[in-house]
Each structure stands twice: as C-alpha cells, then as structure tokens.
Design a protein around this motif. Structure first.
Motif: not given
Length: 307
Positions: A1-30
């Motif tokens: 998902m594009l969001l994980t790419r954005l997070l890697n570009a803005c908030y990259h933490f060595p030793g950790f990977v943003y694996q996946a992003a899940t959108l919950h539209e009803a509760s407005k939570i990512i």
C-alpha cells in the motif's frame, strides 16, 4: 500500500519494517502492522545495547499522527530480551518511550499544537484525550529541560503571573535578547526565597554578567536584582512608574488644596485631579478651563518661591 511507502520515506526506523496497512472506514482508523527486519537484533530498554531475544509479548498499539481525519495506530508485538547487564527486559523501540501509548512523533505534534490552542481544544481537534495532550507536553518539556543550553543571558525580564483562585503567583524569568527570547525559569510564589532560587541555579558568574534587567517595582525583585546583578541596568516597567507619578501628583495636589483652604484662599486645586491626569486631547472644555486656572496658580506659586 502507498501509505507504507510514505511512512518509510518520512518516518523510517532502522531494524523495522512497515508490513501492511489496514483501513477501517466505519471507525475511521488506519492500522499499520510493524515487524522487525529479518536478522536485526532487539535492543534492551535499560541500557540500549543489542541483546538476544527471550520471548514475544502481545501486540501493542501505538497512536501515530492522524492522516486525513483518520486515527493511525502502529501495531507491534513487543519482544523481550535477555540482557547480560539488565536481565530480562522489554525491547526498546525507536518510535515509543517507556509505557506511553503515543509515539514520539505524535507527542511532538500534539505539543506543538498545544502551544497555539488550549489542551482541551487540541484534544478535541485531533480526537484524543486531554490526558494524552498533557503527557505529550510533559514529554517535550522534560526533553527540552534535559537538552537546553543555558549560556550566559545578557538581558532578562522578571514578572509574576497569577494562577488558580486567590493570591497564588508564579515568578517567571525570561531571556529577552534580539536573537533569543525564551522562558528561563519558573518559581512558585513571588517571594525573596523563590526568586533567590533562580540566582542559585545560574550561579554568581552568570548573574554578574547580566547587563539589563526588566522588572516591575515589587520590592523582593528589586532587592535581589541589586544584590546579584551588580553590573546590570534595572529597567522598570512604564505602568508602575506612571502609577507612582500619578500617586505623587495626587498627594501634592490634595496637600496644596488643603493648605489654600486653611490660608483662606479660593480652593483653585479642588476637583482638578482628572484635569492633571487625563491626556490633553481627552479633556472636555470645562476641564480645559480648570486646567488653565491650575497652571496659572502653579506659575504664581513658582514665582513667589523664586522671589
């Protein structure tokens, strides 16, 4: 998902990977799943050194900066490590601190907005709780105090601020220079003892190097400024200087008016208070006439004194 790419570009933490992003539209939570990078070692939260894994804890949710009105959470199963120095500890993660459920990035973000809005308004604007805004501000202030450079201020300002109900005050000391305006110190109450703590903090050498001090005419302030800032020019605020001047004018005017009555003369100075204290452009026609008579009387008094 594009969001994980954005997070890697803005908030990259060595030793950790943003694996996946899940959108919950009803509760407005990512929700962002985070995992350790393959082959990377966990670090001990006590000493910060790499240590072998011990076991895996339940998934923890870390609140991140909201995006487009959606609350964002980082989901990560914390590892426990077996440190040779500290024993068994929870691992250290670069986006969080201690047992806080907010990420460091979100705490800085909330604290910046809390400078512009009230804590309640900040919490309502970002759909979080007031106590979380409080935690964010406390974290940023603690970090700032630990990393601040006091230097040697050349000009300071001293004032008090009332808080709560009744006569409860805080003493504030600011650095007020062209290139640096900041709060240096806050002390409880406005007493000699509380203000003395500021000079104890900065030391005698820094106090003697201060060149300008702006303050009101509160006696404990004036006494300690004179004692510690021996080479400084003490600049008094205009409000209190004008207030003292007005009080002196009133005292002289009432004394002169009583003396004229006792001597049997016409009480020219009676009801002349506002003629003397008001600005010339704000005087009424009647007050202008009264002021003219008062000035004539004063001129005669000066001539009589000189002769």
């Amino acid at each position: 998902m594009l969001l994980t790419r954005l997070l890697n570009a803005c908030y990259h933490f060595p030793g950790f990977v943003y694996q996946a992003a899940t959108l919950h539209e009803a509760s407005k939570i990512i929700e962002i799943d985070v995992r350790p990078r393959q082959g990377s070692k966990a670090r001990c939260s006590g000493c910060g050194k790499p240590a072998p894994g011990y076991d895996l804890q339940a998934v923890r949710r870390f609140e991140f900066i909201p995006l487009w009105g959606f609350a964002v959470f980082l989901l990560y199963p914390m590892r426990r490590v077996e440190c040779k120095v500290c024993g068994v500890k929870i691992e250290q993660v670069p986006w969080g601190i201690g047992k806080h459920t907010l990420t460091q990035a979100y705490m800085i973000y909330l604290a910046q907005w809390a400078r512009k809005l009230s804590w309640k308004e900040t919490a309502e604007s970002f759909h979080t709780r007031w106590d979380k805004v409080c935690d964010a501000v406390e974290y940023v202030v603690t970090w700032g105090l630990a990393h601040r450079e006091r230097g040697t201020p050349r000009a300071i300002g001293v004032d008090e601020i009332q808080y709560g109900k009744g006569h409860q005050y805080l003493t504030l000391v600011y650095q007020i220079e062209a290139g640096c305006v900041r709060l240096l110190w806050v002390g409880k109450e406005r007493t000699l003892e509380s203000f003395e703590q500021f000079f104890t903090l900065i030391g005698q050498a820094r106090a003697e190097a201060i060149e300008f001090v702006c303050s009101d005419m509160w006696k404990p302030y004036l006494a300690l400024i004179k004692k510690h800032c021996t080479h400084a020019l003490n600049i008094l605020d205009r409000f209190h200087v004008v207030a003292k001047l007005n009080a002196a004018i009133d005292e002289v005017r009432t004394g002169e008016a009583r003396q004229r009555v006792r001597d049997g003369y016409e009480p020219v100075l009676k009801k002349s208070r506002w003629c003397l204290l008001k600005r010339t452009e704000n005087l009424t026609d009647k007050q202008r006439v009264k002021l003219r008579d008062v000035l004539r009387y004063n001129l005669k008094s000066v001539r009589a004194y000189l002769l």
